[in-house]
Design an enzyme around this catalytic site. Sequence first.
Site, mmCIF file in Angstrom:
data_model
loop_
_atom_site.group_PDB
_atom_site.id
_atom_site.type_symbol
_atom_site.label_atom_id
_atom_site.label_comp_id
_atom_site.label_asym_id
_atom_site.label_seq_id
_atom_site.Cartn_x
_atom_site.Cartn_y
_atom_site.Cartn_z
ATOM 1 N N ASN A 33 0.867 -1.179 0.000
ATOM 2 C CA ASN A 33 0.000 0.000 0.000
ATOM 3 C C ASN A 33 0.906 1.232 0.000
ATOM 4 O OD1 ASN A 33 -1.804 2.031 0.453
ATOM 5 N ND2 ASN A 33 -2.431 1.346 2.508
ATOM 6 N N LYS A 82 0.103 4.272 -0.224
ATOM 7 C CA LYS A 82 -0.533 5.450 0.407
ATOM 8 C C LYS A 82 -0.297 6.689 -0.480
ATOM 9 C CE LYS A 82 -0.068 3.089 4.772
ATOM 10 N NZ LYS A 82 0.071 3.141 6.229
ATOM 11 N N HIS A 113 -9.277 0.977 5.131
ATOM 12 C CA HIS A 113 -7.984 1.213 5.795
ATOM 13 C C HIS A 113 -8.189 2.164 6.982
ATOM 14 C CE1 HIS A 113 -3.877 2.423 6.560
ATOM 15 N NE2 HIS A 113 -3.521 1.315 5.926
ATOM 16 N N GLU A 148 -6.561 4.583 7.991
ATOM 17 C CA GLU A 148 -6.382 6.018 7.698
ATOM 18 C C GLU A 148 -7.641 6.598 7.049
ATOM 19 O OE1 GLU A 148 -2.708 5.410 5.590
ATOM 20 O OE2 GLU A 148 -1.801 4.799 7.492
ATOM 21 N N GLU A 160 -4.979 -4.930 10.596
ATOM 22 C CA GLU A 160 -3.933 -3.927 10.793
ATOM 23 C C GLU A 160 -4.182 -3.209 12.110
ATOM 24 O OE1 GLU A 160 -2.039 -2.660 6.816
ATOM 25 O OE2 GLU A 160 -3.825 -1.457 7.078
ATOM 26 N N GLY A 179 3.011 2.198 10.808
ATOM 27 C CA GLY A 179 3.969 3.296 10.662
ATOM 28 C C GLY A 179 4.694 3.654 11.944
ATOM 29 N N SER A 211 3.972 -2.285 10.218
ATOM 30 C CA SER A 211 5.433 -2.332 10.399
ATOM 31 C C SER A 211 6.046 -3.674 10.013
ATOM 32 C CB SER A 211 5.812 -1.940 11.834
ATOM 33 O OG SER A 211 5.389 -0.614 12.114
HETATM 34 P P1 13P Z 1 3.398 0.277 7.643
HETATM 35 O O1 13P Z 1 3.913 -0.991 7.021
HETATM 36 O O2 13P Z 1 4.115 1.502 7.184
HETATM 37 O O3 13P Z 1 3.311 0.173 9.138
HETATM 38 O O4 13P Z 1 1.893 0.476 7.111
HETATM 39 C C1 13P Z 1 1.005 -0.565 7.182
HETATM 40 C C2 13P Z 1 -0.220 -0.196 6.434
HETATM 41 O O5 13P Z 1 -0.951 0.686 6.842
HETATM 42 C C3 13P Z 1 -0.496 -0.897 5.173
HETATM 43 O O6 13P Z 1 -1.777 -0.632 4.727
#
Ligand code: 13P
Length: 249
Positions: free
Chosen positions: A9, A11, A94, A96, A166, A172, A212
């Site tokens: 992803n 983003k 997601h 976010e 997740e 992150g 992560s």
């Molecule tokens: P990270 O791997 O940067 O923690 O992000 C995970 C994520 O949100 C994938 O959709």
Amino acid sequence: MRKNIVAGNWKMNNDLADTKTLVSELVDIEKTSNAEVMIAPTFTNLLEASKALKNSEIEVVAQNMHFAKNGAYTGEISATMLKSVGVNTVILGHSERREYFNEDDALLKQKVDTALENGMRIIFCFGEKLEDRKSGNHTHVVKSQIKNALFHLPEGSWKSIVLAYEPVWAIGTGETATPAQAQEMHLFIRNLALEAYNLSVADDVSILYGGSVKPENAKEIFSNSDVDGGLIGGAALNAESFMAIVNAF
Ligand code: 13P
């Protein structure tokens, strides 16, 4: 039989030039695993990426989609628009999107229905926040996120669903769920599908872990029997680290 899947992803990262570079780097690295591989660039780069990856083993997927067929929704993107640029899979829910764009279970349910009506596959994301985990509410939160958006679906639709757990506190942050925490939650999720449907739905649905994941921890996380892959954020922005995660299977 469920599949192993590793999805990147991206983003809101990578402009068109960055996308072309990363895509060409990805195809240059040998894939040695049996995992299905997906990348999710931003909307403006989906066409370029799907053209570039047409004859490759990497599928291009979208990060989001609107629930309506078309109409007066300024700035939004429909399922048919995605399909017209070669995209047949979409990430929905997601954290976010839930956090910054107020996407709730009812809205996600509509998006799920629209994606399925258009013959798309869905990577459906969910996960608890740190306070939920601390208060011991994490399984309750995950159960309601899945139930409210997915458990109205007929059994046949589940062949088009991939689940992605997740935990928000691991996204992150560099903090990963321990392999034991991931396995425990994934088994809980599989059991939810067993209770709501049957053994074949529960057994066949791929459940990805996100938060992560890095080349250093991927093998250990993927070695759990109910972890069928990963949804990768930061580490998907570098071709070598992403393919190392893919090849961790
Ligand atoms: P990270 O791997 O940067 O923690 O992000 C995970 C994520 O949100 C994938 O959709």
